[in-house]
Design an enzyme around this catalytic site. Structure first.
Site, PDB file in Angstrom:
ATOM      1  N   ASN A 248       4.610 -48.122  -0.388  1.00 37.05           N
ATOM      2  CA  ASN A 248       5.012 -49.077   0.649  1.00 37.05           C
ATOM      3  C   ASN A 248       5.767 -50.274   0.079  1.00 37.05           C
ATOM      4  O   ASN A 248       5.914 -51.294   0.749  1.00 37.05           O
ATOM      5  CB  ASN A 248       3.782 -49.535   1.455  1.00 37.05           C
TER       6      ASN A 248
ATOM      7  N   VAL B 285       2.182 -30.250  -5.040  1.00 41.42           N
ATOM      8  CA  VAL B 285       1.012 -29.810  -4.251  1.00 41.42           C
ATOM      9  C   VAL B 285       1.411 -29.005  -3.013  1.00 41.42           C
ATOM     10  O   VAL B 285       0.595 -28.254  -2.472  1.00 41.42           O
ATOM     11  CB  VAL B 285       0.087 -30.982  -3.819  1.00 41.42           C
TER      12      VAL B 285
ATOM     13  N   SER C 242      -6.699 -42.234   5.386  1.00 43.71           N
ATOM     14  CA  SER C 242      -6.098 -43.556   5.601  1.00 43.71           C
ATOM     15  C   SER C 242      -6.668 -44.183   6.865  1.00 43.71           C
ATOM     16  O   SER C 242      -7.124 -43.480   7.777  1.00 43.71           O
ATOM     17  CB  SER C 242      -4.584 -43.405   5.777  1.00 43.71           C
TER      18      SER C 242
ATOM     19  N   LYS D 204      -2.788 -37.799   7.928  1.00 48.13           N
ATOM     20  CA  LYS D 204      -3.970 -38.523   7.452  1.00 48.13           C
ATOM     21  C   LYS D 204      -5.178 -38.228   8.347  1.00 48.13           C
ATOM     22  O   LYS D 204      -6.306 -38.132   7.870  1.00 48.13           O
ATOM     23  CB  LYS D 204      -3.656 -40.018   7.379  1.00 48.13           C
TER      24      LYS D 204
ATOM     25  N   TYR E 189       3.621 -39.173   9.630  1.00 47.11           N
ATOM     26  CA  TYR E 189       2.651 -39.415   8.548  1.00 47.11           C
ATOM     27  C   TYR E 189       1.217 -39.510   9.061  1.00 47.11           C
ATOM     28  O   TYR E 189       0.304 -38.889   8.505  1.00 47.11           O
ATOM     29  CB  TYR E 189       3.047 -40.715   7.839  1.00 47.11           C
TER      30      TYR E 189
END
Ligand code: NAD
Ligand code: RM4
Length: 253
Positions: free
Chosen positions: A194, A64, A143, A160, A156
């Site tokens: 995770n 992607v 998230s 999100k 990260y």
């Protein structure tokens, strides 16, 4: 059967939340197009599950993070299924790392996959929907981390927050075309992303203790919310976000 006759595209569908979403959409009558990357075995398992449900599935490999993957995925899906009704931007990575010494490559790759990838894919799907002229639905898997931080996730959490913001802006830009845009904010869902982080029993117990519903999430917990947002039950819902976290976010004390 909330998605009978709908064509649903999902990125990162070889496992985890993407796979569960593909299966739940198929269970609700959709035909699905599945993007995957470097995980042929996982993709085969997802395809076998969809076949068991007797629904159509097409798969297209692609990273992607490469803008060309978006064009290839959306055009192949539209050609094979006859159009694009729902697009779910799900593919993502979270290489946990301490902030102060995160290598620049880790930061850049996380941004490229999670944020840039979501942007390319979403824009391409939206162009296809505008061309079709019959509206559509975009959903980003954001998230809880769009709203709160993580000491090992500074590269990260901004991605999100970014995809959540992308859906807000898209809701405005695409409302006139009848395209609804929303984000889903999972809490802590036990998946490969995770597995290592939660392998530490103390960390796992800490996360579980913080969740009012008393357990980590499962991929299908998230998939149910995606089906709702994708369906006509959510026909007046756009620019919104839904936490799917067992109550984790609100649990201050
Ligand atoms: P996962 O590792 O099980 O699945 C990730 C999927 O994305 C896999 O199929 C993987 O092959 C695919 N993928 C990775 N890089 C890709 C790329 N460059 N191009 C195409 N596909 C790629 O993890 P998951 O938990 O199912 O994560 C899915 C999404 O959910 C991610 O965007 C993640 O940020 C988000 N999310 C997960 C949790 C959680 O606790 N698991 C919580 C909140 C949000
Ligand atoms: C989520 C959230 C979870 C974490 C995953 C990888 O956005 O931060 O707690 O386990 O990412």
């Amino acid at each position: 059967m909330l998605l009978e006759g709908k064509n649903v595209l999902i990125t990162g569908a070889s496992r985890g939340i993407g796979r569960a979403t593909a299966i739940e959409c198929a269970r609700h009558g959709a035909a699905v197009a599945l993007n995957w990357f470097k995980d042929r075995e996982g993709m085969e398992e997802t395809l076998a599950e969809i076949a068991r449900l007797g629904r159509r599935a097409v798969e297209v490999e692609g990273d992607v993070a490469c803008p060309e993957s978006a064009e290839r995925f959306v055009s192949a899906a539209a050609a094979a299924l006859g159009g694009v009704d729902v697009f779910v931007s799900n593919a993502g990575i979270c290489p946990f790392h301490a902030f102060l010494d995160t290598p620049i490559e880790v930061f850049e790759r996380t941004m490229a996959v999670n944020l840039h990838g979501a942007y390319y894919m979403t824009q391409t799907a939206a162009r296809q929907m505008r061309l079709q002229g019959t509206g559509g639905v975009l959903i980003a898997i954001s998230s809880i981390s769009a709203l709160v931080g993580g000491g090992m996730q500074a590269h990260y959490t901004p991605t999100k927050a970014g995809v959540h913001s992308l859906m807000q802006s898209c809701a405005i830009a695409l409302g006139p075309y009848g395209i609804r845009c929303n984000s889903v904010m999972p809490g802590t869902i036990a998946t490969d992303i995770n597995r290592e982080d939660l392998a530490d029993p103390a960390k796992r117990a800490y996360m579980e203790k913080r969740i009012p519903l008393g357990r980590l999430g499962e991929p299908r917990d998230v998939a149910g919310c995606v089906v709702f947002l994708a369906s006509d039950l959510a026909r007046y819902v756009t620019g919104a976000s839904v936490l799917v976290d067992g109550g984790l976010f609100v649990n201050l004390q």
